[in-house]
Enzyme design. Structure first.
Site, mmCIF file in Angstrom:
data_model
loop_
_atom_site.group_PDB
_atom_site.id
_atom_site.type_symbol
_atom_site.label_atom_id
_atom_site.label_comp_id
_atom_site.label_asym_id
_atom_site.label_seq_id
_atom_site.Cartn_x
_atom_site.Cartn_y
_atom_site.Cartn_z
ATOM 1 N N GLU A 143 -1.729 -0.935 15.181
ATOM 2 C CA GLU A 143 -1.585 0.296 14.407
ATOM 3 C C GLU A 143 -2.950 0.811 13.975
ATOM 4 O O GLU A 143 -3.424 0.467 12.884
ATOM 5 C CB GLU A 143 -0.744 0.015 13.165
ATOM 6 C CG GLU A 143 0.712 -0.250 13.451
ATOM 7 C CD GLU A 143 1.581 0.466 12.444
ATOM 8 O OE1 GLU A 143 2.397 1.271 12.855
ATOM 9 O OE2 GLU A 143 1.398 0.234 11.241
ATOM 10 N N HIS B 136 1.015 -4.386 6.983
ATOM 11 C CA HIS B 136 0.833 -2.949 7.249
ATOM 12 C C HIS B 136 -0.426 -2.468 6.521
ATOM 13 O O HIS B 136 -0.697 -2.886 5.397
ATOM 14 C CB HIS B 136 2.066 -2.169 6.782
ATOM 15 C CG HIS B 136 2.081 -0.766 7.306
ATOM 16 N ND1 HIS B 136 1.274 0.217 6.781
ATOM 17 C CD2 HIS B 136 2.768 -0.190 8.318
ATOM 18 C CE1 HIS B 136 1.483 1.341 7.451
ATOM 19 N NE2 HIS B 136 2.375 1.115 8.391
HETATM 20 P P1 PGA Z 1 3.704 7.199 11.595
HETATM 21 O O1 PGA Z 1 3.683 5.813 10.821
HETATM 22 O O2 PGA Z 1 4.669 7.086 12.741
HETATM 23 O O3 PGA Z 1 4.134 8.188 10.572
HETATM 24 O O4 PGA Z 1 2.308 7.461 12.086
HETATM 25 C C1 PGA Z 1 3.601 4.604 11.528
HETATM 26 C C2 PGA Z 1 3.488 3.463 10.555
HETATM 27 O O5 PGA Z 1 2.741 3.544 9.592
HETATM 28 O O6 PGA Z 1 4.165 2.438 10.685
#
Ligand code: PGA
Length: 230
Positions: A154, A95
């Site tokens: 992401e 992440h």
């Molecule tokens: P968010 O986070 O839905 O608050 O944008 C997603 C993540 O970081 O996994």
């Protein structure tokens, strides 16, 4: 199969996590057999959460948000994949918050993925375009079987901002991930996913689901997302 994965990050103690489950259960979301619902929890919540989902008969699978890149041994404080193997089927790795706050490199992420697979846990590998190529290269370099991984695109700028990128752009990067890994593993999108946009991502040809941060903390919002995808 479609996927929705919640990521609570560093929120919710054991008591709060059990209240969340009671509240979600009372909302009776329409769980479809075609939708896999995974919730990635703090380590401390996992055991009691597992017991409670079993008691309530909820079709939710628990996951972890992190794992050590080291094998069992003299590493005070580390939680190894072998320890997690008794608790979860899935684990997030790479992440962007861990890359930024804890200096995790693509090599460390690859090592984590390898130990997870050795312990029958599916790595959910988070990716953004600046390190997409490098991360995939490191996975292959460390002999990680990418066909047994899940991937999540992401974009850092969309995380926690309330401003998701549009589904066409997300689909384009998802197609690159599929191409680079040369397989048919699930590819998801994450970044400001909410009940009013989740379905738009899942409808795209290269996307199989969504990863939800902020809106997974609130049972009503998370139930709405489940309903919108079921
Ligand atoms: P968010 O986070 O839905 O608050 O944008 C997603 C993540 O970081 O996994």
């Amino acid at each position: 199969m479609k996927y929705v994965i919640g990521n609570w990050k560093s929120n919710q103690n054991i008591t709060e996590s059990l209240i969340w489950l009671d509240e979600l259960s009372a909302l009776r979301p329409s769980f479809s057999p075609e939708l896999t619902v995974i919730l990635c929890l703090p380590f401390t919540d996992i055991a009691s959460f597992n017991q409670k989902i079993s008691d309530l008969g909820l079709p939710i699978i628990s996951g972890s948000q992190n794992v050590s890149h080291l094998p069992p041994g003299k590493h005070t404080g580390e939680i190894t994949a072998s320890m997690l193997g008794e608790l979860v089927n899935y684990c997030l790795v790479g992440h962007s918050e861990r890359r930024i706050e804890f200096d995790e490199t693509s090599e460390i992420v690859a090592l984590k993925a390898r130990y997870l697979l050795e312990n029958a846990i599916t790595p959910i590998v988070c990716l953004d375009t600046p390190y997409l190529d490098d991360q995939v290269k490191q996975l292959f370099h460390h002999d990680v079987d990418v066909s047994r991984c899940y991937f999540v695109y992401e974009p850092i700028l969309a995380i926690g901002t309330g401003k998701p990128i549009n589904s066409t752009a997300a689909n384009h990067v998802a197609s690159q991930i599929t191409f680079l890994t040369d397989n048919s593993s699930p590819v998801l999108y994450g970044g400001s996913v909410s009940y009013d946009n989740a379905a738009s991502f899942v409808q795209e040809s290269y996307l199989d689901g969504v990863l939800v941060g902020t809106d997974s903390l609130e049972p009503t919002l998370f139930a709405s997302i489940i309903n919108s995808l079921s």
